[in-house]
Design an enzyme around this catalytic site. Structure first.
Site, mmCIF file in Angstrom:
data_model
loop_
_atom_site.group_PDB
_atom_site.id
_atom_site.type_symbol
_atom_site.label_atom_id
_atom_site.label_comp_id
_atom_site.label_asym_id
_atom_site.label_seq_id
_atom_site.Cartn_x
_atom_site.Cartn_y
_atom_site.Cartn_z
ATOM 1 N N HIS A 1 -8.482 1.278 -4.079
ATOM 2 C CA HIS A 1 -9.419 1.071 -2.974
ATOM 3 C C HIS A 1 -10.061 2.413 -2.643
ATOM 4 O O HIS A 1 -9.434 3.280 -2.039
ATOM 5 C CB HIS A 1 -8.635 0.495 -1.782
ATOM 6 C CG HIS A 1 -9.455 0.285 -0.560
ATOM 7 N ND1 HIS A 1 -8.879 0.045 0.677
ATOM 8 C CD2 HIS A 1 -10.801 0.269 -0.355
ATOM 9 C CE1 HIS A 1 -9.823 -0.111 1.576
ATOM 10 N NE2 HIS A 1 -10.999 0.038 0.975
ATOM 11 N N SER B 1 0.838 -1.202 0.000
ATOM 12 C CA SER B 1 0.000 0.000 0.000
ATOM 13 C C SER B 1 0.870 1.248 0.000
ATOM 14 O O SER B 1 1.645 1.479 0.939
ATOM 15 C CB SER B 1 -0.901 0.016 1.239
ATOM 16 O OG SER B 1 -1.523 1.280 1.383
ATOM 17 N N ASP C 1 -4.729 3.578 -1.822
ATOM 18 C CA ASP C 1 -5.796 3.966 -0.901
ATOM 19 C C ASP C 1 -6.273 5.379 -1.228
ATOM 20 O O ASP C 1 -5.523 6.352 -1.072
ATOM 21 C CB ASP C 1 -5.297 3.909 0.540
ATOM 22 C CG ASP C 1 -5.104 2.482 1.024
ATOM 23 O OD1 ASP C 1 -6.055 1.697 0.918
ATOM 24 O OD2 ASP C 1 -4.000 2.165 1.504
ATOM 25 N N MET D 1 -12.048 4.570 -0.578
ATOM 26 C CA MET D 1 -12.648 4.819 0.736
ATOM 27 C C MET D 1 -13.266 6.210 0.702
ATOM 28 O O MET D 1 -12.823 7.144 1.377
ATOM 29 C CB MET D 1 -11.582 4.699 1.826
ATOM 30 C CG MET D 1 -11.115 3.273 2.026
ATOM 31 S SD MET D 1 -9.744 3.126 3.194
ATOM 32 C CE MET D 1 -8.384 3.338 2.042
ATOM 33 N N MET E 1 -11.467 -5.503 5.818
ATOM 34 C CA MET E 1 -10.658 -4.533 6.549
ATOM 35 C C MET E 1 -10.380 -5.067 7.952
ATOM 36 O O MET E 1 -11.294 -5.415 8.685
ATOM 37 C CB MET E 1 -11.383 -3.188 6.645
ATOM 38 C CG MET E 1 -11.541 -2.448 5.324
ATOM 39 S SD MET E 1 -9.960 -2.038 4.531
ATOM 40 C CE MET E 1 -9.177 -1.024 5.796
ATOM 41 N N GLY F 1 -8.644 4.626 7.235
ATOM 42 C CA GLY F 1 -8.362 6.048 7.338
ATOM 43 C C GLY F 1 -6.904 6.376 7.565
ATOM 44 O O GLY F 1 -6.433 7.419 7.132
ATOM 45 N N PHE F 2 -6.179 5.481 8.207
ATOM 46 C CA PHE F 2 -4.778 5.746 8.524
ATOM 47 C C PHE F 2 -3.959 4.463 8.428
ATOM 48 O O PHE F 2 -4.461 3.381 8.714
ATOM 49 C CB PHE F 2 -4.641 6.327 9.938
ATOM 50 C CG PHE F 2 -5.356 7.629 10.132
ATOM 51 C CD1 PHE F 2 -4.775 8.830 9.746
ATOM 52 C CD2 PHE F 2 -6.626 7.654 10.685
ATOM 53 C CE1 PHE F 2 -5.445 10.029 9.915
ATOM 54 C CE2 PHE F 2 -7.299 8.848 10.868
ATOM 55 C CZ PHE F 2 -6.713 10.041 10.471
ATOM 56 N N HIS G 1 -1.302 -1.313 -4.170
ATOM 57 C CA HIS G 1 -2.574 -0.957 -3.543
ATOM 58 C C HIS G 1 -2.614 0.551 -3.333
ATOM 59 O O HIS G 1 -1.706 1.135 -2.720
ATOM 60 C CB HIS G 1 -2.710 -1.680 -2.201
ATOM 61 C CG HIS G 1 -4.061 -1.550 -1.580
ATOM 62 N ND1 HIS G 1 -5.149 -2.287 -1.999
ATOM 63 C CD2 HIS G 1 -4.502 -0.770 -0.562
ATOM 64 C CE1 HIS G 1 -6.202 -1.970 -1.264
ATOM 65 N NE2 HIS G 1 -5.843 -1.049 -0.384
ATOM 66 N N MET H 1 -8.780 8.297 -0.247
ATOM 67 C CA MET H 1 -9.571 8.755 0.897
ATOM 68 C C MET H 1 -10.039 10.185 0.669
ATOM 69 O O MET H 1 -9.301 11.003 0.110
ATOM 70 C CB MET H 1 -8.742 8.676 2.177
ATOM 71 C CG MET H 1 -8.135 7.306 2.448
ATOM 72 S SD MET H 1 -7.175 7.312 3.979
ATOM 73 C CE MET H 1 -6.439 5.678 3.926
ATOM 74 N N ASP I 1 -6.630 -6.172 4.615
ATOM 75 C CA ASP I 1 -5.922 -4.887 4.647
ATOM 76 C C ASP I 1 -5.950 -4.331 6.062
ATOM 77 O O ASP I 1 -7.019 -4.092 6.625
ATOM 78 C CB ASP I 1 -6.608 -3.916 3.676
ATOM 79 C CG ASP I 1 -5.913 -2.563 3.605
ATOM 80 O OD1 ASP I 1 -4.897 -2.366 4.285
ATOM 81 O OD2 ASP I 1 -6.413 -1.695 2.856
ATOM 82 N N GLY I 2 -4.752 -4.138 6.625
ATOM 83 C CA GLY I 2 -4.650 -3.477 7.920
ATOM 84 C C GLY I 2 -3.898 -4.285 8.961
ATOM 85 O O GLY I 2 -4.343 -5.346 9.379
ATOM 86 N N GLY I 3 -2.737 -3.797 9.363
ATOM 87 C CA GLY I 3 -1.991 -4.439 10.423
ATOM 88 C C GLY I 3 -1.381 -5.771 10.053
ATOM 89 O O GLY I 3 -1.149 -6.617 10.929
#
Length: 218
Positions: A64, A6, A33, A66, A135, A140-141, A31, A35, A171-173
């Protein structure tokens, strides 16, 4: 495993270099993002940046969105060179129509579920979906910790799609510490931002991720 670094965590003053670096290391997708400061509390990039990224790489551009009212921007991202567009169930009044439009433009269609959104929300749009994005942080971050409560949702999504030709993305962490576990649960596409771009050696991190994937397959 499809790896999709990302660029939310990339160095935007050297974005072309960062994109080339991860693709050269083996990443198949990039990826992106998007926003809008409305659906999520952050503002990032739009079609203009996607158009410039398209000029410097042949990698699959995984956009993606958002954003609120994504229908307004699908054509613009398609024109900019996106290969796939993922939208959120939470933002679309007519989700089936929007996903159908993405496919009409010749792109792969994706639908994303926030951590608190149930898997059942995608039950009736699977015929127009190529990818399900789960997700594992609140969007958002970058740099957030993985929300373990979403793990049961992976199985529910896999059960819903059954034998359909639909990819499951997370996606995320995500990093080397939980990658093997996620692949074991049936995730096909891994989005990783800070764990790659903020590492001491992004190329080595990517190679380690592919080694983990290979070990998981054996």
């Amino acid at each position: 495993m499809i790896l999709a670094p990302s660029i939310l965590s990339a160095d935007f003053s050297h974005l072309a270099d960062d994109v080339e670096k991860v693709v050269s290391a083996g990443a198949q997708w990039i990826h992106i993002d998007v926003m809008d400061g409305h659906f999520v509390p952050n503002i990032t990039i739009g079609p203009v940046v996607v158009r410039h990224i398209r000029r410097i790489t042949n990698a699959y551009l995984d956009c993606h969105l958002m954003i609120s009212k994504p229908d307004r921007y699908i054509d613009a991202f398609a024109d900019a060179g996106a290969d796939g567009i993922t939208i959120h169930t939470e933002t679309c009044t007519h989700l089936h129509r929007t996903l159908s439009r993405i496919r009409e433009l010749g792109l792969k269609s994706g639908v994303s579920l926030n951590p608190s959104t149930p898997a059942s929300s995608i039950e009736y749009i699977l015929d127009v979906t190529d990818l399900i994005l789960i997700m594992s942080v609140n969007p958002g971050f970058g740099g957030q910790s993985f929300i373990n409560a979403v793990l049961p949702k992976i199985k529910k999504v896999k059960d819903l799609i059954s034998e359909k030709d639909i990819l499951v993305q997370i996606d995320g962490g995500v990093g080397t510490d939980n990658l093997g576990m996620l692949l074991g649960l049936g995730i096909n596409v891994i989005v990783a931002g800070s764990s790659i771009f903020n590492s001491v050696d992004p190329e080595s991190t990517i190679k380690e991720m592919f080694s983990i994937a290979a070990a998981n397959e054996s």
